[in-house]
Design a protein around this motif. Structure first.
Motif, mmCIF file in Angstrom:
data_model
loop_
_atom_site.group_PDB
_atom_site.id
_atom_site.type_symbol
_atom_site.label_atom_id
_atom_site.label_comp_id
_atom_site.label_asym_id
_atom_site.label_seq_id
_atom_site.Cartn_x
_atom_site.Cartn_y
_atom_site.Cartn_z
ATOM 1 N N ASP A 72 66.778 125.827 52.493
ATOM 2 C CA ASP A 72 66.123 125.025 51.470
ATOM 3 C C ASP A 72 67.055 123.908 51.024
ATOM 4 N N HIS A 73 66.580 123.133 50.047
ATOM 5 C CA HIS A 73 67.353 121.996 49.553
ATOM 6 C C HIS A 73 67.190 121.882 48.045
ATOM 7 N N LEU A 74 68.309 121.875 47.335
ATOM 8 C CA LEU A 74 68.313 121.535 45.922
ATOM 9 C C LEU A 74 68.469 120.032 45.741
ATOM 10 N N PHE A 75 69.240 119.428 46.643
ATOM 11 C CA PHE A 75 69.451 117.986 46.644
ATOM 12 C C PHE A 75 69.317 117.466 48.071
ATOM 13 N N PHE A 76 68.667 116.305 48.200
ATOM 14 C CA PHE A 76 68.495 115.706 49.530
ATOM 15 C C PHE A 76 68.050 114.266 49.334
ATOM 16 N N ALA A 77 68.679 113.336 50.049
ATOM 17 C CA ALA A 77 68.302 111.928 49.966
ATOM 18 C C ALA A 77 68.533 111.288 51.328
ATOM 19 N N CYS A 109 67.143 114.463 43.637
ATOM 20 C CA CYS A 109 68.395 114.000 43.033
ATOM 21 C C CYS A 109 68.521 114.357 41.564
ATOM 22 N N ASP A 110 67.571 115.115 41.017
ATOM 23 C CA ASP A 110 67.555 115.451 39.601
ATOM 24 C C ASP A 110 68.164 116.837 39.414
ATOM 25 N N GLY A 126 62.325 136.951 41.988
ATOM 26 C CA GLY A 126 63.180 137.948 42.616
ATOM 27 C C GLY A 126 64.232 137.372 43.536
ATOM 28 N N GLY A 127 64.381 136.048 43.572
ATOM 29 C CA GLY A 127 65.346 135.409 44.464
ATOM 30 C C GLY A 127 66.775 135.580 44.009
ATOM 31 N N GLY A 128 67.678 135.719 44.970
ATOM 32 C CA GLY A 128 69.082 135.896 44.653
ATOM 33 C C GLY A 128 70.015 134.887 45.274
ATOM 34 N N CYS A 129 69.550 134.186 46.335
ATOM 35 C CA CYS A 129 70.427 133.245 47.044
ATOM 36 C C CYS A 129 69.595 132.167 47.712
ATOM 37 N N VAL A 130 70.092 130.945 47.681
ATOM 38 C CA VAL A 130 69.479 129.822 48.389
ATOM 39 C C VAL A 130 70.550 129.168 49.255
ATOM 40 N N VAL A 131 70.231 128.983 50.526
ATOM 41 C CA VAL A 131 71.134 128.306 51.449
ATOM 42 C C VAL A 131 70.665 126.865 51.584
ATOM 43 N N GLN A 132 71.477 125.933 51.082
ATOM 44 C CA GLN A 132 71.127 124.513 51.142
ATOM 45 C C GLN A 132 71.629 123.914 52.448
ATOM 46 N N LEU A 173 74.023 113.043 52.757
ATOM 47 C CA LEU A 173 72.606 113.015 52.401
ATOM 48 C C LEU A 173 72.369 113.539 50.977
ATOM 49 N N GLY A 174 73.301 113.225 50.090
ATOM 50 C CA GLY A 174 73.105 113.525 48.679
ATOM 51 C C GLY A 174 73.228 114.989 48.328
#
Length: 307
Positions: free
Chosen positions: A27-32, A42-43, A58-64, A70-71
């Motif tokens: 996934d992506h928390l930030f991307f430009a 970008c927010d 129930g989420g515990g981890c996000v791999v960006q 690319l921001g």
């Protein structure tokens, strides 16, 4: 001599794979990117809200998977991770050439592998935030010169650090060419390669051959218009599990635009757990889906450090 234990490198430090919890593997928390003008992620406040919404499901981890240039907003990731209570893994590496306008920075053109290694071991820029994976990308049914150059550098960085390599497959194509290059020519163990977007080109023969190599298959980006994802994904994953490849499967959301976030009215990160997980549990059973979201992700993203 005993090798050190494999750990997942998050933006707040290394953690044991079993401590990740339920993982959104892509996934992506930030991307430009100039390829997506006006749709930047970008927010920082919106990123934190999205991560909170994921945790509430129930989420515990996000791999960006956002790579160099690319921001990534690496300096913001530790605070967001700490405030939301969700582990975050950052990436180094490079996307397709089209995402870099007009051209790559000089340090990348001259010594990409050294940059990747530095970001994996010392930190991204001056932030001290270490990346936990190397992101690269193929082309549509082919590997152009940029992809081969980037993957060669990624393989060198992998051999130096043990970090996994995550691959964007353009519209889900080119998986076997990627494996031939990374694993055949460049000596990267297949179980250190994560193939993204194979669900977008739902060829069961290619999917099974890729899984048989030992690589991980990330079924990511559900609920996208004109992608053969949601309605075919349960059947495809069940076929792979029935063939003995359940331990090679991963799940991700791949949110790449601001409008796609749940806090903006889109499916976003929570959709993976709110809608996709129950549908897959019906097809695969709760136990296997739980392993895909936890144990598989922990193994796939652990940094197998050289002894």
């Amino acid at each position: 001599m005993t090798s050190p234990p494999a750990l997942v490198r998050t933006v707040l430090g290394d953690v044991r794979p079993e401590d990740l919890g339920v993982c959104d593997a892509h996934d992506h928390l930030f991307f430009a990117s100039p390829v997506l003008p006006g749709q930047e992620l970008c927010d920082a406040a919106a990123a934190a809200a999205e991560l909170t919404a994921f945790r509430e499901q129930g989420g515990g981890c996000v791999v960006q998977w956002t790579p160099y240039g690319l921001g990534r907003r690496a300096a913001d990731l530790p605070r967001i991770s700490r405030d939301t209570g969700v582990h975050v893994v950052a990436a180094t590496g490079l996307h397709q050439a089209a995402h870099y306008a007009p051209e790559l920075p000089a340090e990348l053109r001259k010594r990409p592998a050294e940059v990747f290694v530095a970001e994996l071991t010392t930190g991204i820029g001056t932030t001290g935030v270490r990346a936990g994976l190397i992101k690269v990308a193929g082309g549509f049914h082919a590997l152009d010169a940029h992809a081969r150059w980037t993957m060669t550098a990624a393989a060198e960085a992998h051999h130096a650090t043990g970090a996994p390599i995550a691959v964007h497959l353009e519209l889900g194509t080119g998986a076997l060419d990627v494996l031939d290059l990374l694993c055949g020519e460049l000596g990267v163990p297949a179980h250190r390669v994560i193939l993204g977007h194979l669900n977008r080109s739902p060829d069961p023969v290619v999917q099974r051959e890729a899984a048989a190599s030992g690589a991980y298959l990330a079924f990511d980006g559900p609920s996208r218009a004109h992608h053969a994802t949601d309605w075919r994904m349960p059947e495809a994953m069940r076929a792979l599990a029935d063939a003995g490849f359940g331990e090679r499967l991963l799940l991700g959301g791949d949110t790449t635009t601001a409008a796609a976030r749940s806090v903006a009215g889109g499916p976003g990160m929570p959709y993976l757990l709110r809608r996709v997980r129950p549908r897959l549990e019906h097809a695969l059973g709760e136990r296997l889906v739980a392993r895909i979201l936890t144990e598989n992700a922990g193994r796939a993203f652990a940094v197998a450090r050289p002894s």
